[in-house]
Design an enzyme around this catalytic site. Structure first.
Site, short mmCIF file in Angstrom:
data_model
loop_
_atom_site.label_atom_id
_atom_site.label_comp_id
_atom_site.label_asym_id
_atom_site.label_seq_id
_atom_site.Cartn_x
_atom_site.Cartn_y
_atom_site.Cartn_z
N CYS A 161 -32.98 -10.37 97.60
CA CYS A 161 -32.14 -9.36 98.36
C CYS A 161 -31.74 -9.74 99.74
O CYS A 161 -32.75 -9.85 100.49
CB CYS A 161 -32.89 -7.97 98.06
SG CYS A 161 -31.95 -6.53 99.10
N CYS A 214 -24.70 -11.10 98.87
CA CYS A 214 -25.55 -10.16 98.25
C CYS A 214 -25.67 -10.88 96.86
O CYS A 214 -24.94 -11.25 96.08
CB CYS A 214 -24.71 -8.84 98.05
SG CYS A 214 -25.62 -7.58 97.09
#
Length: 285
Positions: free
Chosen positions: A92, A204
């Site tokens: 992440c 992302c």
């Protein structure tokens, strides 16, 4: 149409799931980390994998740094208590930019983070314009701006922060169609540029899940760059040189933080990725 940047042919090792294998945790707030896991599994198929996702606090992009650090440390600790880890991957971008120091201080196994692939994008761009597509949290954080200053100071960096794209990626894995109109609206600032970015960093881990749709929306010839393959290579090196001898013969397993109907609906998806079961991990909500 845009093109997906390929990282070359990566050799695969023969998997022996009945034997003890190094245990590797891949963690994300949602399912975006599966894109990173897929790259690691492609290079290292013979590992014992754990996938953990925080569906209680998802998404992290709008959370405070203090909350993210405490939450990630808590979850990794809970997994480590169930399965001794050889290595953990924080798949992440938002969590990686703030939680890695705390994780590396607490645990004796290597912790790999995911950062936007600014450096390779700066090398690849032909027109000197690089787009960074990430969460608003990643776009705002000083770490991202330090990467740009260090590796892309001669490039024009156009940043777009979007929480909606994270939701679109999650919905896609739940079997929903992705609206190209929604993507066009999100990308409108770039699509309206006289000379848009010719290289786009998928900052992302959810966004590689949308690469097929992004290719249909972005201008022809646009390169998409993410850090998945680099993370896989780093994982392989650390497992060989620095990881503790933490192995398991168990089947791959996925953990959620709350066994909601939405989480249960993900089990067929997780099984396609090689995770036989989905369990709730005992952490404080």
């Amino acid at each position: 149409m845009a093109t997906k940047l390929q990282d070359g042919n990566i050799p695969c090792l023969a998997a022996t799931p009945s034997e003890p294998r190094p245990t590797v945790l891949v963690f994300d707030s949602g399912v975006g980390g599966l894109s990173v896991y897929d790259e690691i599994r492609h290079l290292l198929p013979d590992l014992h994998y754990i996938y953990a996702f925080d569906n209680v606090a998802f998404p992290y992009g709008e959370k405070s740094e203090v909350f993210i650090v405490e939450r990630v440390v808590e979850i990794v600790t809970a997994v480590q208590e169930r399965y001794p880890l050889a290595l953990a991957v924080v798949a992440c971008n938002t969590a990686s930019t703030v939680s890695l120091p705390a994780l590396r201080e607490k645990f004796d196994f290597p912790v790999v983070g995911v950062v936007p692939a600014i450096k390779p994008a700066a090398r690849l761009t032909a027109n000197g314009i690089v787009g960074l597509l990430a969460t608003r949290g990643t776009v705002k954080r000083s770490y991202t701006h330090e990467l740009i200053a260090r590796f892309a100071n001669e490039c024009q960096i156009e940043m777009l922060g979007s929480a909606e794209m994270v939701e679109l990626a999650e919905a896609k894995l739940h079997g929903e169609d992705v609206s190209l109109d929604a993507l066009k609206r999100i990308l409108r600032p770039w699509l309206r540029m006289k000379e848009p970015p010719d290289t786009v960093v998928l900052g992302c881990t959810h966004f590689p899940l949308l690469q097929e749709e992004l290719l249909q929306v972005l201008p022809e010839g646009t390169r998409l760059v993410d850090s998945g393959a680099a993370i896989a290579r780093r994982t392989a090196w650390l497992l060989e040189h620095e990881a503790p001898d933490a192995k398991s013969a168990d089947a791959n397993i996925a953990f959620c933080m709350a066994m909601t109907p939405e989480a249960e609906q993900l089990l067929p998806v997780l099984q396609r990725y090689g995770f036989e079961t989905l369990e709730k991990l005992a952490v404080l909500d």
